[in-house]
Design an enzyme around this catalytic site. Structure first.
Site, short mmCIF file in Angstrom:
data_model
loop_
_atom_site.label_atom_id
_atom_site.label_comp_id
_atom_site.label_asym_id
_atom_site.label_seq_id
_atom_site.Cartn_x
_atom_site.Cartn_y
_atom_site.Cartn_z
N SER A 143 1.15 -1.28 0.10
CA SER A 143 -0.24 -0.13 -0.02
C SER A 143 0.47 1.48 -0.11
CB SER A 143 -1.15 -0.31 1.40
OG SER A 143 -1.14 0.84 2.05
N TYR A 156 -1.51 -0.55 9.81
CA TYR A 156 -1.86 -1.08 8.66
C TYR A 156 -0.21 -0.98 7.67
CZ TYR A 156 -3.56 -1.69 3.97
OH TYR A 156 -3.87 -1.59 2.37
N1 LIG Z 1 -8.61 -1.35 -1.50
C1 LIG Z 1 -7.84 -0.64 -1.81
O1 LIG Z 1 -7.74 0.56 -2.28
C2 LIG Z 1 -6.50 -0.78 -1.58
C3 LIG Z 1 -5.12 0.14 -1.45
C4 LIG Z 1 -4.10 -0.10 -0.85
C5 LIG Z 1 -3.91 -1.98 -1.07
N2 LIG Z 1 -4.50 -2.75 -1.32
C6 LIG Z 1 -4.39 -3.06 -0.63
O2 LIG Z 1 -4.78 -4.40 -1.52
C7 LIG Z 1 -5.27 -6.38 -1.42
C8 LIG Z 1 -6.45 -6.33 -1.80
O3 LIG Z 1 -7.64 -4.67 -1.23
P1 LIG Z 1 -9.02 -5.54 -1.17
O4 LIG Z 1 -9.40 -4.02 -1.05
O5 LIG Z 1 -8.98 -6.69 -2.31
O6 LIG Z 1 -9.56 -6.23 0.66
P2 LIG Z 1 -10.58 -6.78 0.02
O7 LIG Z 1 -11.14 -6.98 1.62
O8 LIG Z 1 -11.65 -6.75 -0.57
O9 LIG Z 1 -10.25 -8.64 -0.06
C9 LIG Z 1 -9.32 -8.99 0.76
C10 LIG Z 1 -8.99 -10.54 0.65
O10 LIG Z 1 -8.77 -11.15 1.86
C11 LIG Z 1 -9.29 -12.60 2.01
N3 LIG Z 1 -8.70 -12.81 3.54
C12 LIG Z 1 -8.52 -11.93 4.49
N4 LIG Z 1 -8.41 -12.72 5.28
C13 LIG Z 1 -7.43 -13.97 5.16
C14 LIG Z 1 -6.50 -14.78 6.10
N5 LIG Z 1 -6.36 -15.07 7.32
N6 LIG Z 1 -6.75 -15.62 5.05
C15 LIG Z 1 -6.46 -15.71 3.29
N7 LIG Z 1 -7.41 -15.16 2.81
C16 LIG Z 1 -7.55 -13.98 3.74
C17 LIG Z 1 -10.18 -11.96 2.11
O11 LIG Z 1 -11.99 -13.63 2.78
C18 LIG Z 1 -11.44 -11.45 0.81
O12 LIG Z 1 -11.14 -12.35 0.12
C19 LIG Z 1 -4.70 -5.46 0.38
O13 LIG Z 1 -3.99 -6.81 0.67
C20 LIG Z 1 -5.05 -4.45 0.94
O14 LIG Z 1 -3.89 -3.55 1.90
C21 LIG Z 1 -6.17 -2.28 -0.90
#
Ligand SMILES: NC(=O)c1ccc[n+]([C@@H]2O[C@H](COP(=O)([O-])OP(=O)(O)OC[C@H]3O[C@@H](n4cnc5c(N)ncnc54)[C@H](O)[C@@H]3O)[C@@H](O)[C@H]2O)c1
Length: 262
Positions: A143, A156
């Protein structure tokens, strides 16, 4: 499709049931890769991607999932570490508005377990297979906050900073085996379940704002003036997974529309 040459490659996407991981799994599938999502939840929408139930925080669960991949496919070409959680909280609630908004030990343990220990366990299992193959790609989804810090998201952000550091070290350890390790750092994106209204409200509270203001504030701080689209993360990871990115390793690439200073 041929330009990327991903047809038939075996790809594991943790967190592949939702949000950015789901979009990336779909993008890789469209390239005719053989894609497996590793997740604690099934996809909410119908998906052609096979899902193996895997809790990335539990070594036994990770080992079982990678053994299943090995016995089904006999190899692993790409691991994309998307599974992540984000629980906003100020370290100290200086607004004295609601002490429950302070970061707790439980929030710390959860975020470190999923965002830091999870990639450690999965990359270790993947690299054992990739070292034997003398090839492979690991993509760590970080991130912008990991490099810049972020008000209300210090835990985070720290887990993502640790992930950036893993990317640097693993690229050095495994380069000799033809394994590339690359980070991808998104910032603000079109909503995913992680960026749900409850999350935005909790983050807004840490900044003394309401949810609408925090979202408006996001947009004014993004030079391209809009949040990222899911395919913009998926496209980059798909490219990095391919041999077209054959000289990219040991770095984390920002996909932020120019935003910095979270
Ligand atoms: N959405 C954003 O704007 C954003 C920004 C920066 C970084 N990110 C990063 O991108 C990645 C995906 O984010 P997202 O927004 O798609 O999130 P999301 O919540 O839509 O998806 C996260 C997924 O991880 C799974 N998960 C959670 N705990 C778990 C575990 N213990 N074992 C296996 N799976 C598990 C959840 O079931 C879910 O399917 C993350 O690492 C997040 O930090 C997202």
């Amino acid at each position: 499709m041929e330009w990327l040459g991903l047809a038939g490659k075996v790809v594991a996407v943790t967190g592949g049931s939702s949000g950015l991981g789901e979009a990336t799994a779909a993008s890789l599938l469209a390239q005719e890769a053989r894609v497996v999502a590793l997740d604690v939840n099934p996809a909410a929408t119908a998906s052609a991607v096979e899902t193996i139930h895997c809790d990335v925080t539990e070594a036994s669960s990770v080992h079982a999932a990678f053994e299943q991949i090995a016995s089904t496919y006999g190899r692993l070409d790409v691991l994309a570490n998307f599974a992540g959680v984000n629980r906003p909280g100020l370290l100290v609630d200086y607004y004295k508005a609601d002490a429950s908004k302070e970061a707790s030990v439980e929030q710390f343990d959860l975020q470190v377990a999923v965002n830091q220990k999870g990639p450690f366990l999965c990359a270790q299992a993947a690299a054992r297979m990739m070292i034997a193959q003398r090839s492979g790609v690991i993509v760590n989804v970080s991130s912008e906050a990991g490099a810049e810090g972020s008000v209300g998201q210090s835990i985070y952000a720290a887990t993502k900073g640790a992930l950036n550091s893993f990317t640097l070290s693993w690229a050095k350890e495994w380069g000799r085996f033809g394994i590339r390790v690359v980070g991808v750092a998104p910032a603000i994106n079109e909503p995913t379940p992680m960026g749900n209204p409850e999350h935005v409200a909790a983050l807004a509270a840490t900044r003394g704002m309401d949810a609408d203001s925090v979202e408006a504030d996001y947009t004014t701080r993004i030079p391209l003036g809009r949040p990222g689209r899911h395919h913009e993360i998926a496209d980059l990871v798909t490219y990095l997974a391919s041999d077209r990115a054959s000289y990219i390793t040991g770095t984390t690439i920002a996909v932020t529309g120019g935003k910095s200073r979270g």
